[in-house]
Design a protein around this motif. Structure first.
Motif, mmCIF file in Angstrom:
data_model
loop_
_atom_site.group_PDB
_atom_site.id
_atom_site.type_symbol
_atom_site.label_atom_id
_atom_site.label_comp_id
_atom_site.label_asym_id
_atom_site.label_seq_id
_atom_site.Cartn_x
_atom_site.Cartn_y
_atom_site.Cartn_z
ATOM 1 N N HIS A 31 3.297 -26.190 82.727
ATOM 2 C CA HIS A 31 2.714 -27.495 82.460
ATOM 3 C C HIS A 31 2.079 -27.641 81.079
ATOM 4 C CE1 HIS A 31 3.287 -27.757 86.782
ATOM 5 N NE2 HIS A 31 3.352 -29.045 86.587
ATOM 6 N N TYR A 32 1.778 -26.548 80.407
ATOM 7 C CA TYR A 32 1.082 -26.648 79.123
ATOM 8 C C TYR A 32 1.827 -26.038 77.941
ATOM 9 C CZ TYR A 32 -2.980 -28.267 81.683
ATOM 10 O OH TYR A 32 -3.828 -29.000 82.468
ATOM 11 N N SER A 33 2.890 -25.293 78.184
ATOM 12 C CA SER A 33 3.569 -24.620 77.075
ATOM 13 C C SER A 33 4.156 -25.606 76.069
ATOM 14 C CB SER A 33 4.645 -23.669 77.597
ATOM 15 O OG SER A 33 5.639 -24.378 78.312
ATOM 16 N N ALA A 34 4.684 -26.725 76.519
ATOM 17 C CA ALA A 34 5.282 -27.688 75.592
ATOM 18 C C ALA A 34 4.240 -28.254 74.625
ATOM 19 C CB ALA A 34 5.958 -28.821 76.358
ATOM 20 N N ALA A 35 3.076 -28.577 75.136
ATOM 21 C CA ALA A 35 2.019 -29.127 74.283
ATOM 22 C C ALA A 35 1.538 -28.086 73.276
ATOM 23 C CB ALA A 35 0.854 -29.618 75.134
ATOM 24 N N LEU A 36 1.334 -26.862 73.726
ATOM 25 C CA LEU A 36 0.866 -25.811 72.825
ATOM 26 C C LEU A 36 1.937 -25.439 71.805
ATOM 27 C CD1 LEU A 36 -1.090 -23.551 75.350
ATOM 28 C CD2 LEU A 36 -1.965 -25.377 73.870
ATOM 29 N N TYR A 37 3.192 -25.446 72.228
ATOM 30 C CA TYR A 37 4.296 -25.189 71.303
ATOM 31 C C TYR A 37 4.316 -26.250 70.198
ATOM 32 C CZ TYR A 37 9.024 -24.901 69.445
ATOM 33 O OH TYR A 37 10.101 -24.812 68.599
ATOM 34 N N GLY A 38 4.099 -27.499 70.561
ATOM 35 C CA GLY A 38 4.084 -28.574 69.569
ATOM 36 C C GLY A 38 3.008 -28.373 68.518
ATOM 37 N N VAL A 39 1.842 -27.914 68.952
ATOM 38 C CA VAL A 39 0.745 -27.648 68.016
ATOM 39 C C VAL A 39 1.128 -26.491 67.091
ATOM 40 C CG1 VAL A 39 -1.637 -26.806 67.855
ATOM 41 C CG2 VAL A 39 -1.040 -28.566 69.525
ATOM 42 N N LEU A 40 1.666 -25.418 67.657
ATOM 43 C CA LEU A 40 2.069 -24.265 66.850
ATOM 44 C C LEU A 40 3.168 -24.626 65.861
ATOM 45 C CD1 LEU A 40 2.048 -21.599 69.683
ATOM 46 C CD2 LEU A 40 0.542 -21.611 67.675
ATOM 47 N N LEU A 41 4.142 -25.396 66.316
ATOM 48 C CA LEU A 41 5.249 -25.794 65.443
ATOM 49 C C LEU A 41 4.750 -26.641 64.278
ATOM 50 C CD1 LEU A 41 8.280 -25.717 64.915
ATOM 51 C CD2 LEU A 41 8.507 -27.713 66.401
ATOM 52 N N LYS A 42 3.805 -27.498 64.546
ATOM 53 C CA LYS A 42 3.224 -28.332 63.498
ATOM 54 C C LYS A 42 2.534 -27.474 62.442
ATOM 55 C CE LYS A 42 2.132 -32.545 62.177
ATOM 56 N NZ LYS A 42 3.058 -33.561 61.826
ATOM 57 N N ILE A 43 1.939 -26.373 62.860
ATOM 58 C CA ILE A 43 1.217 -25.504 61.934
ATOM 59 C C ILE A 43 2.157 -24.584 61.162
ATOM 60 C CG2 ILE A 43 -0.494 -23.638 61.758
ATOM 61 C CD1 ILE A 43 -1.882 -24.942 64.228
ATOM 62 N N VAL A 44 3.049 -23.880 61.865
ATOM 63 C CA VAL A 44 3.876 -22.871 61.196
ATOM 64 C C VAL A 44 5.202 -23.407 60.678
ATOM 65 C CG1 VAL A 44 2.825 -20.976 62.468
ATOM 66 C CG2 VAL A 44 4.935 -21.976 63.330
ATOM 67 N N ARG A 45 5.631 -24.547 61.186
ATOM 68 C CA ARG A 45 6.842 -25.232 60.701
ATOM 69 C C ARG A 45 8.135 -24.437 60.845
ATOM 70 N NH1 ARG A 45 5.653 -30.540 59.218
ATOM 71 N NH2 ARG A 45 3.615 -30.605 58.306
ATOM 72 N N GLU A 46 8.180 -23.515 61.787
ATOM 73 C CA GLU A 46 9.394 -22.740 62.031
ATOM 74 C C GLU A 46 9.514 -22.508 63.538
ATOM 75 O OE1 GLU A 46 9.478 -18.553 60.973
ATOM 76 O OE2 GLU A 46 11.434 -18.901 60.034
ATOM 77 N N GLU A 47 10.612 -22.958 64.131
ATOM 78 C CA GLU A 47 10.770 -22.915 65.579
ATOM 79 C C GLU A 47 10.656 -21.505 66.156
ATOM 80 O OE1 GLU A 47 14.189 -25.042 67.012
ATOM 81 O OE2 GLU A 47 13.646 -26.840 65.884
ATOM 82 N N GLU A 48 11.371 -20.552 65.566
ATOM 83 C CA GLU A 48 11.349 -19.192 66.100
ATOM 84 C C GLU A 48 9.939 -18.594 66.023
ATOM 85 O OE1 GLU A 48 13.333 -14.891 65.109
ATOM 86 O OE2 GLU A 48 14.571 -16.670 64.814
ATOM 87 N N GLN A 49 9.257 -18.823 64.917
ATOM 88 C CA GLN A 49 7.889 -18.321 64.768
ATOM 89 C C GLN A 49 6.960 -18.987 65.780
ATOM 90 O OE1 GLN A 49 6.879 -15.876 62.617
ATOM 91 N NE2 GLN A 49 4.884 -15.943 63.565
ATOM 92 N N ALA A 50 7.123 -20.295 65.983
ATOM 93 C CA ALA A 50 6.290 -21.016 66.949
ATOM 94 C C ALA A 50 6.528 -20.476 68.358
ATOM 95 C CB ALA A 50 6.564 -22.514 66.886
ATOM 96 N N GLN A 51 7.771 -20.156 68.687
ATOM 97 C CA GLN A 51 8.079 -19.594 70.009
ATOM 98 C C GLN A 51 7.423 -18.227 70.191
ATOM 99 O OE1 GLN A 51 12.352 -19.686 69.975
ATOM 100 N NE2 GLN A 51 12.448 -21.883 70.395
ATOM 101 N N ASP A 52 7.485 -17.394 69.152
ATOM 102 C CA ASP A 52 6.842 -16.075 69.217
ATOM 103 C C ASP A 52 5.335 -16.221 69.373
ATOM 104 O OD1 ASP A 52 9.299 -14.863 68.928
ATOM 105 O OD2 ASP A 52 9.035 -14.420 66.795
ATOM 106 N N LEU A 53 4.758 -17.130 68.608
ATOM 107 C CA LEU A 53 3.312 -17.346 68.678
ATOM 108 C C LEU A 53 2.896 -17.924 70.026
ATOM 109 C CD1 LEU A 53 2.549 -18.649 65.086
ATOM 110 C CD2 LEU A 53 1.960 -16.419 66.053
ATOM 111 N N LEU A 54 3.755 -18.749 70.626
ATOM 112 C CA LEU A 54 3.447 -19.303 71.948
ATOM 113 C C LEU A 54 3.285 -18.174 72.967
ATOM 114 C CD1 LEU A 54 3.081 -21.823 73.727
ATOM 115 C CD2 LEU A 54 5.561 -21.744 74.140
ATOM 116 N N GLN A 55 4.162 -17.178 72.888
ATOM 117 C CA GLN A 55 4.041 -16.038 73.797
ATOM 118 C C GLN A 55 2.721 -15.297 73.537
ATOM 119 O OE1 GLN A 55 6.225 -15.837 76.288
ATOM 120 N NE2 GLN A 55 7.079 -17.632 75.317
#
Length: 187
Positions: A31-55
């Motif tokens: 329920h919350y991973s999509a929202a947190l991923y969006g925040v991370l992606l906005k900061i790091v600007r790279e999908e793969e990095q945002a996915q790693d950081l989400l974990q």
């Protein structure tokens, strides 16, 4: 939270997480991973990095649930701050790309003409689906601008102060006021 969910209230969810309930953690992720991923992606600007950081963020949430204080705010706000800080730390340590000065970066191709570098294209923020953007739109413009910079842009308070030409104390006061106003809007 869904009324049909056995985790219908935040207090029940937090209690289950404190008991190290894996089903509660899976529900939280779903329920919350999509929202947190969006925040991370906005900061790091790279999908793969945002996915790693989400974990990494969810590992931090799992390992530090006992530090969450219900008196200081909602669970989502606590998780959002973990995600934001993790993204900022990655940018500062050089693990992630820093913010480009514009939304799209131009580069030259072999023929010497300019082409848009698609690597920096960012999908719309995922927090939109939970109505976060609509609520933020209700804030005063000066507060909204700071929330956009700090929570969605990944700026530190000092960077936001420099960007807007404001004293650091003013920035901190406005952010605190904005968060208090948002707290009222979410009730």
């Amino acid at each position: 939270m869904s009324k049909r969910s056995p985790l219908a209230t935040e207090s029940v969810l937090v209690e289950k997480l404190l008991q190290r309930d894996e089903q509660a953690f899976q529900w939280l992720y779903k329920h919350y991973s999509a929202a947190l991923y969006g925040v991370l992606l906005k900061i790091v600007r790279e999908e793969e990095q945002a996915q790693d950081l989400l974990q990494e963020v969810f590992i931090k949430i799992w390992n530090n649930t006992a530090t969450y204080d219900t008196q200081k705010g909602r669970l989502f706000t606590w998780m959002l701050n973990i995600a934001r800080n993790t993204g900022i730390d990655a940018v500062r340590s050089g693990k992630a790309m820093s913010r480009p000065s514009s939304a799209q970066t131009l580069s030259t191709d072999d023929a010497g003409t300019f082409a848009v570098d698609r690597e920096y294209a960012v999908a719309p923020e995922n927090p939109d689906h939970i109505g976060l953007r609509e609520v933020i739109q209700k804030l005063r413009p000066d507060r909204k601008q700071l929330i956009d910079l700090v929570y969605f842009g990944g700026y530190t308070h000092e960077e936001a102060a420099d960007e807007l030409g404001l004293p650091l104390g003013t920035v901190k006061t406005r952010i605190r006021s904005a968060l208090q106003e948002l707290k009222q809007l979410f009730r």
